[in-house]
Design an enzyme around this catalytic site. Sequence first.
Site, PDB file in Angstrom:
ATOM      1  N   LYS A 180       0.846  -1.197   0.000  1.00  0.00           N
ATOM      2  CA  LYS A 180       0.000   0.000   0.000  1.00  0.00           C
ATOM      3  C   LYS A 180       0.883   1.250   0.000  1.00  0.00           C
ATOM      4  O   LYS A 180       1.882   1.307   0.714  1.00  0.00           O
ATOM      5  CB  LYS A 180      -0.907  -0.019   1.230  1.00  0.00           C
ATOM      6  CG  LYS A 180      -1.948   1.096   1.263  1.00  0.00           C
ATOM      7  CD  LYS A 180      -2.881   0.965   2.483  1.00  0.00           C
ATOM      8  CE  LYS A 180      -3.914   2.083   2.522  1.00  0.00           C
ATOM      9  NZ  LYS A 180      -4.769   2.030   3.719  1.00  0.00           N
TER      10      LYS A 180
ATOM     11  N   SER B  75      -9.770   2.705   2.710  1.00  0.00           N
ATOM     12  CA  SER B  75      -8.850   3.354   1.820  1.00  0.00           C
ATOM     13  C   SER B  75      -7.965   2.385   1.035  1.00  0.00           C
ATOM     14  O   SER B  75      -7.426   2.740  -0.009  1.00  0.00           O
ATOM     15  CB  SER B  75      -7.953   4.307   2.621  1.00  0.00           C
ATOM     16  OG  SER B  75      -7.119   3.579   3.512  1.00  0.00           O
TER      17      SER B  75
ATOM     18  N   SER C 108      -9.971   0.271   6.929  1.00  0.00           N
ATOM     19  CA  SER C 108      -9.396   0.291   5.580  1.00  0.00           C
ATOM     20  C   SER C 108      -8.743  -0.996   5.095  1.00  0.00           C
ATOM     21  O   SER C 108      -8.366  -1.095   3.928  1.00  0.00           O
ATOM     22  CB  SER C 108      -8.374   1.420   5.471  1.00  0.00           C
ATOM     23  OG  SER C 108      -9.055   2.646   5.391  1.00  0.00           O
TER      24      SER C 108
END
Length: 508
Positions: free
Chosen positions: A81, A156, A180
Amino acid sequence: MNTDLTRASAAELAEGLASKSISSVEVTQAYLDRIAAVDGQVHAYLHVDAEGALTTARAVDARRAAGERLATLAGVPIAVKDVMTTRGLPTTCGSRMLEGWVPPYDATVVRHLKDAGMPILGKTNMDEFAMGSSTEHSAYGPSRNPWDLERIPGGSGGGSSAAVASFQAPLATGTDTGGSIRQPAAVTGTVGTKPTYGGVSRYGLVALASSLDQAGPCARTVLDTALLHEVMGGHDPLDSTSIDAPVPPVVDAARRADVTGLRIGVVKELGGEGYQPGVRERFEESVALLVEQGAEVVEVSCPSFDYALAAYYLILPSEASSNLAKFDAMRYGMRVLPEGVDAPTAEQVMAATRDAGFGPEVKRRIILGTYALSSGYYDAYYGSAQKVRSLIAQDFERAYEKVDVLLSPTAPTTAFKLGDKLDDPMAMYLNDIATIPANLAGVPGMSIPSGLAEEDGLPTGIQILAPAMKDERLYSVGAALEQALLERWGAPILSKAPDLAAGLVKGA
Ligand code: GLN
């Protein structure tokens, strides 16, 4: 093992690599080919590092050929990420503010991946500074859900979930401040864990809300998630809130997959009205499957959970407004000079930079947080939210006197359409209604696919919560349920997703 390397699980790949029936270069190349074929449609990655990944793969193959003893996941590629710093690789956090920034150091999590010999395929897309539930707040455009390209992959960490769900990575990292990791897993038919707060180092993660942020694993199976959790976790002297204890025995628990005699609490406040009927049906079916496997189920009430969302949206913006103050155009990141000003002051440069560098959701939260922390309102807002936070932790403690784990749906709905909630912050925030309590209390949580909703054929997720530092319980329950659901659906749920390469997807 599966002959299509991108369809094999990380555990299968690890076995194939250990027995030398496949090489890391072959696996890594298969994934790079898959990315080249489908990421134009999905946009899971912000940056792909083919050269770096293949260099690591070659090195691991050589070490293995020389007879070196390697980590279990050595040679298995992974996506990271973009909230995690990677030395020599761009790290944007989904923001214009950090466009072009190449960190001079690795996050501890990334160092663990490298120490384990895992090739890093690239950096995954995310909502700007991890604020959002859809990736639509990314400054670089949204990622798309492989089940239906017109829908969101969650957020997210939607780039990570989309990468794993579309077979563009066997594993990915995530961070979970309010959901997330778990909500993106739920809406893409994948698995994700938010470990106990402090279980995985935060060093080198671009901070959103430091008292809530927690990094964790994303994968397609419970065992793969456990294998990655083990690599990511562990004590880190560079993070003052890191737990000084061994990683819980998550891999053993995932392999045992046993729930006999386990007491499971269904949280009354996380369900019912406001949850899509298909999500509720799949949830109830999963609970029944666990009972068949020998678990004991009771209803548990956690009354303060009703205030979790409100408390979170005061605490998170407060901490975020403070964490994001460092993007001041002076130290690093973007710098924009105000137009038509000859000798701008530092404040004018800062204002012009923050205006251009931050998107609307980030600005909204900075304003909200600054307000909540301001002297006249501190007690009324931030102070009250902290009290609610304590009450939520007490609700968990009381519940865990009676039960070993708690269950709820992960997200109230299946994946919604891109654009549907973009202009309605409250509707967006409500996606995390069931995941936020765990962050506020610091307890671990996992989402696994619970099937497909009747009305739209899209994946639904079930959330498992455990007491702090008992992360292994997530994995015994998750693995037992995964097995039962495999029988129920006749195949892994993700195998029912349309094949992107074949161009069968709506909107492709
Ligand atoms: N969607 C939540 C938010 O917008 C959670 C974010 C997260 O976990 N990073 O704050």
